[in-house]
Design a protein around this motif. Structure first.
Motif, mmCIF file in Angstrom:
data_model
loop_
_atom_site.group_PDB
_atom_site.id
_atom_site.type_symbol
_atom_site.label_atom_id
_atom_site.label_comp_id
_atom_site.label_asym_id
_atom_site.label_seq_id
_atom_site.Cartn_x
_atom_site.Cartn_y
_atom_site.Cartn_z
ATOM 1 N N ALA A 92 -8.458 4.590 -27.710
ATOM 2 C CA ALA A 92 -7.642 4.338 -28.892
ATOM 3 C C ALA A 92 -6.334 5.112 -28.759
ATOM 4 O O ALA A 92 -6.208 6.050 -27.973
ATOM 5 N N ARG A 93 -5.341 4.720 -29.532
ATOM 6 C CA ARG A 93 -4.037 5.362 -29.476
ATOM 7 C C ARG A 93 -4.111 6.817 -29.965
ATOM 8 O O ARG A 93 -4.709 7.111 -30.992
ATOM 9 N N SER A 94 -3.488 7.719 -29.229
ATOM 10 C CA SER A 94 -3.405 9.126 -29.624
ATOM 11 C C SER A 94 -2.219 9.730 -28.882
ATOM 12 O O SER A 94 -2.090 9.582 -27.664
ATOM 13 N N TRP A 132 7.695 11.636 -23.796
ATOM 14 C CA TRP A 132 6.913 10.393 -23.900
ATOM 15 C C TRP A 132 7.635 9.416 -24.809
ATOM 16 O O TRP A 132 8.073 9.785 -25.901
ATOM 17 N N TYR A 133 7.737 8.160 -24.380
ATOM 18 C CA TYR A 133 8.399 7.125 -25.162
ATOM 19 C C TYR A 133 7.456 6.625 -26.255
ATOM 20 O O TYR A 133 6.535 5.848 -26.019
ATOM 21 N N GLU A 134 7.683 7.102 -27.474
ATOM 22 C CA GLU A 134 6.750 6.908 -28.606
ATOM 23 C C GLU A 134 6.544 5.464 -29.054
ATOM 24 O O GLU A 134 5.428 5.107 -29.466
ATOM 25 N N PRO A 135 7.547 4.575 -29.018
ATOM 26 C CA PRO A 135 7.280 3.205 -29.457
ATOM 27 C C PRO A 135 6.323 2.445 -28.540
ATOM 28 O O PRO A 135 5.767 1.424 -28.926
ATOM 29 N N GLY A 136 6.144 2.905 -27.331
ATOM 30 C CA GLY A 136 5.261 2.235 -26.387
ATOM 31 C C GLY A 136 3.833 2.738 -26.496
ATOM 32 O O GLY A 136 3.496 3.524 -27.385
ATOM 33 N N PRO A 137 2.964 2.311 -25.563
ATOM 34 C CA PRO A 137 1.563 2.762 -25.564
ATOM 35 C C PRO A 137 1.465 4.275 -25.373
ATOM 36 O O PRO A 137 2.381 4.904 -24.824
ATOM 37 N N THR A 138 0.369 4.854 -25.812
ATOM 38 C CA THR A 138 0.111 6.261 -25.533
ATOM 39 C C THR A 138 -0.656 6.352 -24.219
ATOM 40 O O THR A 138 -1.392 5.429 -23.864
ATOM 41 N N PRO A 139 -0.501 7.424 -23.474
ATOM 42 C CA PRO A 139 -1.278 7.573 -22.248
ATOM 43 C C PRO A 139 -2.776 7.501 -22.553
ATOM 44 O O PRO A 139 -3.285 8.266 -23.369
ATOM 45 N N GLY A 140 -3.443 6.557 -21.937
ATOM 46 C CA GLY A 140 -4.871 6.371 -22.180
ATOM 47 C C GLY A 140 -5.177 5.138 -22.992
ATOM 48 O O GLY A 140 -6.282 4.619 -22.945
ATOM 49 N N SER A 141 -4.196 4.650 -23.771
ATOM 50 C CA SER A 141 -4.408 3.396 -24.497
ATOM 51 C C SER A 141 -3.935 2.251 -23.602
ATOM 52 O O SER A 141 -3.246 2.459 -22.609
ATOM 53 N N GLN A 142 -4.323 1.023 -23.954
ATOM 54 C CA GLN A 142 -3.991 -0.099 -23.089
ATOM 55 C C GLN A 142 -2.487 -0.335 -23.018
ATOM 56 O O GLN A 142 -1.792 -0.316 -24.030
ATOM 57 N N GLY A 143 -2.011 -0.565 -21.805
ATOM 58 C CA GLY A 143 -0.599 -0.817 -21.606
ATOM 59 C C GLY A 143 0.049 0.240 -20.737
ATOM 60 O O GLY A 143 -0.564 1.257 -20.400
ATOM 61 N N LYS A 173 -2.616 14.468 -15.109
ATOM 62 C CA LYS A 173 -3.467 14.692 -16.276
ATOM 63 C C LYS A 173 -2.598 14.785 -17.531
ATOM 64 O O LYS A 173 -1.581 15.470 -17.540
ATOM 65 N N VAL A 174 -3.035 14.095 -18.563
ATOM 66 C CA VAL A 174 -2.312 14.113 -19.837
ATOM 67 C C VAL A 174 -3.277 14.523 -20.943
ATOM 68 O O VAL A 174 -4.317 13.897 -21.138
ATOM 69 N N THR A 175 -2.929 15.585 -21.648
ATOM 70 C CA THR A 175 -3.743 16.053 -22.774
ATOM 71 C C THR A 175 -3.227 15.394 -24.046
ATOM 72 O O THR A 175 -2.018 15.394 -24.305
ATOM 73 N N ARG A 176 -4.135 14.846 -24.843
ATOM 74 C CA ARG A 176 -3.764 14.073 -26.029
ATOM 75 C C ARG A 176 -4.098 14.827 -27.314
ATOM 76 O O ARG A 176 -4.862 15.781 -27.330
ATOM 77 N N GLN A 177 -3.534 14.335 -28.397
ATOM 78 C CA GLN A 177 -3.742 14.962 -29.708
ATOM 79 C C GLN A 177 -5.193 14.906 -30.146
ATOM 80 O O GLN A 177 -5.656 15.759 -30.906
ATOM 81 N N HIS A 208 -5.182 -2.726 -18.774
ATOM 82 C CA HIS A 208 -5.819 -1.416 -18.648
ATOM 83 C C HIS A 208 -4.813 -0.345 -19.064
ATOM 84 O O HIS A 208 -3.678 -0.659 -19.427
ATOM 85 N N ALA A 209 -5.254 0.891 -19.044
ATOM 86 C CA ALA A 209 -4.367 2.006 -19.406
ATOM 87 C C ALA A 209 -3.574 2.439 -18.182
ATOM 88 O O ALA A 209 -4.132 2.950 -17.212
#
Length: 241
Positions: A92-94, A132-143, A173-177, A208-209
Motif C-alpha cells: 500500500a502507499r506510504s 522523492w517525487y510525491e505526486p507519483g507512486p511511493t517506493p514499494g507501491s505499484q508503479g 533500501k528505502v525506509t517508509r513511514q 510491480h513496484a
C-alpha cells in the motif's frame, strides 16, 4: 524553480498527457551557484540536480494518479532483469523517509518534491539529500517511484555523485513511514543525452513496484552550468521487512 504554493491536488491523466508531462520532469542537475535558485535539470547555476541536483530531462513531471507517467501499454516484466531477483508483491502507499545504497556507502533522508506551477518537478533544496517525487507512486507501491538528487553543487560533490557507478544486482533500501524497509534490486543503469531522454521507459505504467533514481551525467559545460545527459538507475522491489 520556486516551490509550488501548497500541496497539489491529485489528479489522473491519460497515457499521452502523462507522457508529455513526464517529458518535462527534471531540468537542474549540476549544482547551484550560491546566488541563483534551482532551475531545470541540467543546469548547475540554476538548479543542480533532478530536483536541485541531477535528474531527468527538462520537462514536466507526471501527475499524481498516473503511476509516474504512462505509456501506451503496461510493463509486465516483473521477472528478473539484468540484476536478477523476482519482483515482490506491491505494498500500500506510504511515504518514504530514507534511502540507503550499500554499494555507494550512501544514506540520505528524503525531501518531498512536488510540482512547480509550470508543471516541472521541484528539485532538492539540500544537495546532500535526495528527494522523492510525491505526486507519483511511493517506493514499494505499484508503479515507478522516482527519487532524484544532485550530482554536484557549486563544484562540490552532491548526494548522487556516484550514482552512475551502480551496477545490476546492487541493492537499494528505502525506509517508509509505515515502518517497512523495502529492498530494491538494480536491473540496469543507463545514461541518456537530455534530448533523447526515454520518457516512456522511465515513467510508463508497470505491474510491480519499481524505483527510478535520477541524476545528471555526461559532460559538464562550465559556461552554461549544464550537464548534457541524465543517469537513470532502474530497479524493482525484491523484498520488504
Amino acid at each position: 524553480m520556486k516551490p509550488a504554493p501548497g500541496r497539489l491536488r491529485r489528479r489522473t491523466v491519460g497515457p499521452l498527457a502523462a507522457a508529455v508531462l513526464a517529458g518535462l520532469l527534471l531540468s537542474g542537475c549540476g549544482g547551484q551557484d550560491a546566488a541563483k535558485s534551482a532551475a531545470p535539470a541540467g543546469q548547475e547555476a540554476q538548479g543542480g540536480a533532478p530536483a536541485a541536483a541531477g535528474a531527468p530531462p527538462t520537462g514536466k513531471a507526471p501527475a499524481a494518479g498516473s503511476k509516474g507517467g504512462a505509456s501506451p501499454g503496461t510493463d509486465t516484466g516483473a521477472g528478473a532483469g539484468a540484476g536478477g531477483g523476482q519482483a515482490e508483491q506491491a505494498l500500500a502507499r506510504s511515504a518514504p523517509q530514507k534511502i540507503s545504497i550499500p554499494s555507494l556507502n550512501l544514506s540520505s533522508t528524503l525531501e518531498t518534491l512536488r510540482q512547480n506551477p509550470d508543471g516541472t518537478m521541484q528539485t532538492p533544496k539540500d544537495p546532500a539529500l535526495a528527494g522523492w517525487y510525491e505526486p507519483g507512486p511511493t517506493p514499494g507501491s505499484q508503479g515507478p517511484a522516482v527519487i532524484a538528487g544532485h550530482v554536484t553543487w557549486n563544484g562540490a560533490s552532491a548526494v548522487f555523485e556516484k550514482l552512475k557507478t551502480m551496477k545490476g544486482g546492487d541493492t537499494i533500501k528505502v525506509t517508509r513511514q509505515d515502518g517497512k524497509t523495502v529492498t530494491f534490486t538494480v536491473d540496469k543503469v543507463e545514461e541518456y543525452p537530455k534530448a533523447e531522454f526515454p520518457t516512456l521507459e522511465v515513467y510508463k505504467n508497470i505491474d510491480h513496484a519499481g524505483l527510478r533514481l535520477v541524476t545528471c551525467g555526461g559532460n559538464f559545460d562550465p559556461k552554461k552550468h549544464y550537464y548534457d545527459s541524465n543517469v537513470v538507475v532502474y530497479a524493482r522491489m525484491t523484498g520488504a521487512a
